[in-house]
Design a protein around this motif. Structure first.
Motif, short mmCIF file in Angstrom:
data_model
loop_
_atom_site.label_atom_id
_atom_site.label_comp_id
_atom_site.label_asym_id
_atom_site.label_seq_id
_atom_site.Cartn_x
_atom_site.Cartn_y
_atom_site.Cartn_z
N LEU A 32 -4.17 6.94 -2.58
CA LEU A 32 -3.76 5.68 -1.97
C LEU A 32 -3.82 4.63 -3.07
O LEU A 32 -4.77 4.62 -3.86
CB LEU A 32 -4.69 5.32 -0.82
N GLU A 33 -2.81 3.78 -3.13
CA GLU A 33 -2.86 2.68 -4.08
C GLU A 33 -2.40 1.40 -3.42
O GLU A 33 -1.60 1.42 -2.49
CB GLU A 33 -2.08 2.98 -5.36
N ILE A 34 -2.98 0.32 -3.90
CA ILE A 34 -2.62 -1.01 -3.42
C ILE A 34 -2.17 -1.83 -4.61
O ILE A 34 -2.91 -2.00 -5.59
CB ILE A 34 -3.79 -1.71 -2.71
N VAL A 47 0.86 -1.18 0.00
CA VAL A 47 0.00 0.00 0.00
C VAL A 47 0.90 1.23 0.00
O VAL A 47 1.87 1.31 0.75
CB VAL A 47 -0.98 0.00 1.20
N CYS A 83 -8.94 -0.10 -1.25
CA CYS A 83 -8.37 1.25 -1.43
C CYS A 83 -9.24 2.30 -0.76
O CYS A 83 -8.74 3.18 -0.05
CB CYS A 83 -8.24 1.58 -2.92
N CYS A 84 -10.53 2.22 -0.98
CA CYS A 84 -11.44 3.20 -0.38
C CYS A 84 -11.51 3.06 1.14
O CYS A 84 -11.48 4.05 1.88
CB CYS A 84 -12.83 3.07 -0.98
N THR A 105 -9.67 -5.31 -4.22
CA THR A 105 -8.62 -4.29 -4.06
C THR A 105 -9.23 -2.90 -4.22
O THR A 105 -8.82 -1.96 -3.51
CB THR A 105 -7.48 -4.54 -5.06
N GLU A 106 -10.20 -2.75 -5.10
CA GLU A 106 -10.86 -1.46 -5.27
C GLU A 106 -11.52 -1.02 -3.96
O GLU A 106 -11.36 0.13 -3.53
CB GLU A 106 -11.92 -1.53 -6.37
N GLY A 120 -5.52 2.30 -7.77
CA GLY A 120 -5.27 3.59 -7.14
C GLY A 120 -6.58 4.30 -6.87
O GLY A 120 -7.56 4.11 -7.57
N THR A 146 -2.40 -3.10 -9.95
CA THR A 146 -2.45 -2.08 -8.91
C THR A 146 -3.75 -1.30 -9.07
O THR A 146 -4.18 -1.01 -10.18
CB THR A 146 -1.25 -1.11 -9.04
#
Length: 179
Positions: A134-136, A34, A111-112, A107-108, A145, A143
């Protein structure tokens, strides 16, 4: 504009129950990274003395503790996942290691949720910094973001992600999650 950027790796496991990704219905794991970008809420030129937006330790300390102590090696499950019932009945002592999400723990969504949690930490620390992005990184080739207000994107506005505590679910009392 100056930004503070830092990263943290963590291991996780999850499963996705919607039919959007059937191969992910079996619990499996990833080692994720992250990355967060923070900006001063009241930007000012460097002062000729300390010359920093915020000490890195202050900016990232609580966030890194949350990632290391709560998110790393947690099992991510939807609030509707039947495995939660199994853990309640068979291994209730492990519930504090299950990160519970509103819907599939994609993952989306993470991120939130993570952006909201970090925002809560920063607000409680005086609000001098705000999350810019923020990105994972889920895999070396995938990835996700996020930038903006995470609450505008989340399917549920209330939950552990709004609290500046160490919680990763609403099953275990927040004070128990801090232990």
């Amino acid at each position: 504009m100056l930004e503070l950027v830092f990263r943290r790796r963590f291991a996780m496991a999850h499963r996705l129950l919607s039919e959007a990704s059937p191969k992910c219905a079996v619990p499996h794991g990833h080692t994720e990274t992250v990355t967060v970008r923070l900006r001063a809420t009241r930007p000012a030129p460097l002062d000729g003395a300390a010359n920093m937006v915020e000490p890195f330790e202050r900016a990232k300390g609580r966030w890194h503790r949350w990632i290391d102590d709560r998110v790393d090696h947690a099992l991510q499950l939807s609030a509707a996942d039947p495995l939660l019932g199994w853990f309640r009945a068979q291994e209730p002592h492990r519930l504090d290691r299950i990160l519970v999400t509103p819907g599939d723990p994609t993952t989306e969504l993470l991120c939130c949720l993570f952006a909201a949690k970090l925002g809560a930490f920063l607000a409680e620390d005086g609000g001098r910094l705000a999350v810019v992005a923020l990105e994972i990184e889920e895999t070396p080739t995938n990835t996700v973001g996020f930038a903006g207000d995470p609450l505008d994107w989340l399917p549920a506005r209330a939950g552990w992600w709004r609290r500046a505590d160490m919680s990763i679910n609403d099953i275990v009392a927040p004070e128990a999650a801090a232990a």
